[in-house]
Write a protein that holds these residues in place. Sequence first.
Motif, mmCIF file in Angstrom:
data_model
loop_
_atom_site.group_PDB
_atom_site.id
_atom_site.type_symbol
_atom_site.label_atom_id
_atom_site.label_comp_id
_atom_site.label_asym_id
_atom_site.label_seq_id
_atom_site.Cartn_x
_atom_site.Cartn_y
_atom_site.Cartn_z
ATOM 1 N N MET A 85 0.831 -1.211 0.000
ATOM 2 C CA MET A 85 0.000 0.000 0.000
ATOM 3 C C MET A 85 0.857 1.249 0.000
ATOM 4 O O MET A 85 1.789 1.375 0.771
ATOM 5 C CB MET A 85 -0.901 0.009 1.250
ATOM 6 N N VAL B 10 -2.437 5.998 0.875
ATOM 7 C CA VAL B 10 -3.589 5.128 1.106
ATOM 8 C C VAL B 10 -3.599 4.654 2.555
ATOM 9 O O VAL B 10 -4.643 4.624 3.212
ATOM 10 C CB VAL B 10 -3.549 3.926 0.145
ATOM 11 N N ILE B 11 -2.412 4.327 3.069
ATOM 12 C CA ILE B 11 -2.320 3.912 4.474
ATOM 13 C C ILE B 11 -2.822 5.040 5.371
ATOM 14 O O ILE B 11 -3.605 4.822 6.293
ATOM 15 C CB ILE B 11 -0.859 3.561 4.832
ATOM 16 N N LEU C 14 -4.918 7.484 4.664
ATOM 17 C CA LEU C 14 -6.365 7.642 4.563
ATOM 18 C C LEU C 14 -7.085 6.540 5.325
ATOM 19 O O LEU C 14 -8.055 6.793 6.043
ATOM 20 C CB LEU C 14 -6.789 7.607 3.090
ATOM 21 N N MET C 15 -6.553 5.317 5.201
ATOM 22 C CA MET C 15 -7.191 4.188 5.873
ATOM 23 C C MET C 15 -7.171 4.365 7.387
ATOM 24 O O MET C 15 -8.184 4.201 8.065
ATOM 25 C CB MET C 15 -6.449 2.917 5.479
ATOM 26 N N TRP C 16 -6.014 4.767 7.893
ATOM 27 C CA TRP C 16 -5.908 4.929 9.343
ATOM 28 C C TRP C 16 -6.682 6.127 9.851
ATOM 29 O O TRP C 16 -7.110 6.181 10.995
ATOM 30 C CB TRP C 16 -4.441 5.009 9.770
ATOM 31 N N LEU D 38 -9.531 6.859 8.823
ATOM 32 C CA LEU D 38 -10.871 6.304 9.036
ATOM 33 C C LEU D 38 -10.906 5.479 10.314
ATOM 34 O O LEU D 38 -11.870 5.534 11.074
ATOM 35 C CB LEU D 38 -11.279 5.439 7.845
ATOM 36 N N VAL D 39 -9.834 4.712 10.545
ATOM 37 C CA VAL D 39 -9.785 3.902 11.758
ATOM 38 C C VAL D 39 -9.868 4.799 12.997
ATOM 39 O O VAL D 39 -10.585 4.524 13.954
ATOM 40 C CB VAL D 39 -8.488 3.067 11.813
ATOM 41 N N THR E 251 3.194 0.397 9.272
ATOM 42 C CA THR E 251 3.584 0.593 7.878
ATOM 43 C C THR E 251 4.927 -0.058 7.562
ATOM 44 O O THR E 251 5.096 -0.660 6.510
ATOM 45 C CB THR E 251 3.716 2.098 7.584
#
Lengths: 303, 431
Positions: A131, A135-136, A138-140, A142-143, A179
């Motif tokens: 990833m 992207v990482i 953005l994902m986190w 959200l987390v 990461t």
Amino acid sequence: MTLTADRPVRTAPPKKPRKGGRQGREALLLMLPALVPVLVFSVGPLLYGIFLAFTDARSGRNAVTSFVGLSNFGDLLSDGDFWASFRIGMIWAVSVTVLQFLASLGLALLLNQEMRFRGFARVLAMVPWAMPPVVIGLMWRLVYHPDAGILNSMLGTEIDWLNDFSIALPAVIVVGIWTGMPQTTVVLLAGLQGVPKELYEAVEVDGAGVWRRFWNITLPQLRPVIVAITSLDFVWNINQFGLVYVLTQGGPGGQTRLPMLFAYEEAFRYGFFGYAATLGVAIVIVVLAVLGVYLWRQMREAS
Amino acid sequence: MRKRVVLAAGLLVLAAGCGSESPAAAPDEPVKIKFQSLAWQKESIAANKQLVEEWNKANPKIQVEYIQGSWDNVNDQLVTSFEAGDPPDVIHDDSPALSGFANRGYLLDLTDKVPAELKSDIPQAAWDTVTFGDGKGGQGVYGVPFLQESQVIIGNKKLLDKAGVRVPTPDSPWTWDEFAEISKKLTKGDSYGVAWPMKSPVNKVLNLGLNFGGTFFQTDAAGKTTVKVGAEEREVLQRIHDQLHKDKSADPSALGMGSADPLPGFYAGKYAMLPVGVYLRQQVVEQAPDGFEWITLPPLKGATAEQGAVSQTLSVATDSKYPEQSLKFISFFLNGPNQVKLAKGDWLLPTSVKAAGDPAMTTEENGWNVATASVKNLVVAPFLKVNGFDEWKSKVATPALQQYFANKITLDETAKKLVDEGNKVLERYNK
């Protein structure tokens, strides 16, 4: 005969280096295609960056750039914001590197065991590597989201992880560890597989337990790999940018403003290119110094 | 990363060298101009695109390309594209950002170039928000202001009616004292009278600060600007702080929120009032549960009801090859009827006098009448003209105010930070 015999004797000493020179020139010619991109895209900008560090270059059509000597470095040393950012950078780099190493070592040991679905588990452990940092991030994000985030709903808390003054940095460090784990794990796993089986068999005959085997065989055998990967990780981590830029943009109130983010802001937000370049040079010096001391100590202990 | 930054800088230089050499279009070929818009609300993007389409149909010789930008990174993006010499021709931004760009010579001075019709349709107060120094000792107009934001209060009508409070009007608004009393009255059990979302506190506090004459910046005779936090500046700071920590009529957990974040709590009756920008009405209209009644209350009054005005603007880049055509497009885009469309799309207030008189802007529906009436309170905030304001804001003021409102530092400490550290930052720009 005498002539022909004489000639090499007289000409030999100057001829040798000349021949070597021709060879060197040929080698240079062959290397040129590879060298040009390196010079144009790496060395050139690098030198330009170092040059900028000694000027007051700033953005603007009517800005005049002049040579200011070491005054940027003087400003840097007395800049409280820089030191705050530097401190955050060191906390970030050291804690991410150390924790990443410990977690990865555990994971690598596990993946090195004979177990079911080992291949699958190994692939799974590599996923974060595939990833891109954005992207990482953005994902986190959200987390960690205070209302919709999976973390708060799992823990039943209402914490705004990335906006709380004292929690933001630890929260970002966790993402940093996650990461970087795949790279570290892969390297350590490769190192583990290179440890000769005979060594284990030998100590097993002596009746050594799991812990002794790890401490006396695995760790010393892994040593060069560990030194290499932790120093690489440290450099990567202190230069981390994309991840934190996406996660917090350095907020709240500068609590996660890593040195590279600071440099970016100086250059592209406030337009002080010269000062930002100085920051870059300073970080290079710091990284070289830290690595130098670390590697020197490791090598001295190893020998 | 450093290598990458340097590399980027190197490439920029390369790009700057190449940028100026592309040939101008032949006379009979259509001219192409790039228009970067920062519209983000759905209706607003639609309005923007529709106007561009209209223009392109009516003007085959001047074709406008719509580029979507974002408020999140517009500053960095513009700085790099200005340095590269290839910025959009028509640039959408807001007045606080223009000062720095104007000072660095990136934007075209529009002083004598704006058509008379457009010029007279926008009041001088709005033009003042885009008039800045040019970095060489002169003054210029660096954008056309078109949408303005004022701070109003959105209230839960049922809760306000139940408490039996006086309903304020634009002619007789609440004073800050009244507001504090009413907030206390509306605080019961789990619900608070008010929520102050203070994730980005600086512009809000500085704009409201003018209620008591707080300018936060002063310029001496030699033209040197310094930060000032005196009695006037402390009023609004102290009053908000009192609501949070003395009266306990404001919810402290809302402090970390962005402007729109307290809305779910507002619908649920957790907060009776929200001091917000007028544009937030759009989200209330769209998201509020059925049967939820709300009203827009006019801005508060301190010594005066004056607020700092922030306007959205359209500017032309100095590097634009087609400044005339760009201005023609701007004049069309911002004429009275079109400003109504844009204002409706963004739920902000038009600068155009003609647009402000449009029935759509004065209807009682969704509080448009109250919102439009608040335009008369807007004055130029001194901070707009401060070179280095952006750095002061993000490095000094934002953390200091966040800590102050979270009750981690005292008002004196806050003032000292804002002034001492702030003056150090401004020093760099005074050089």
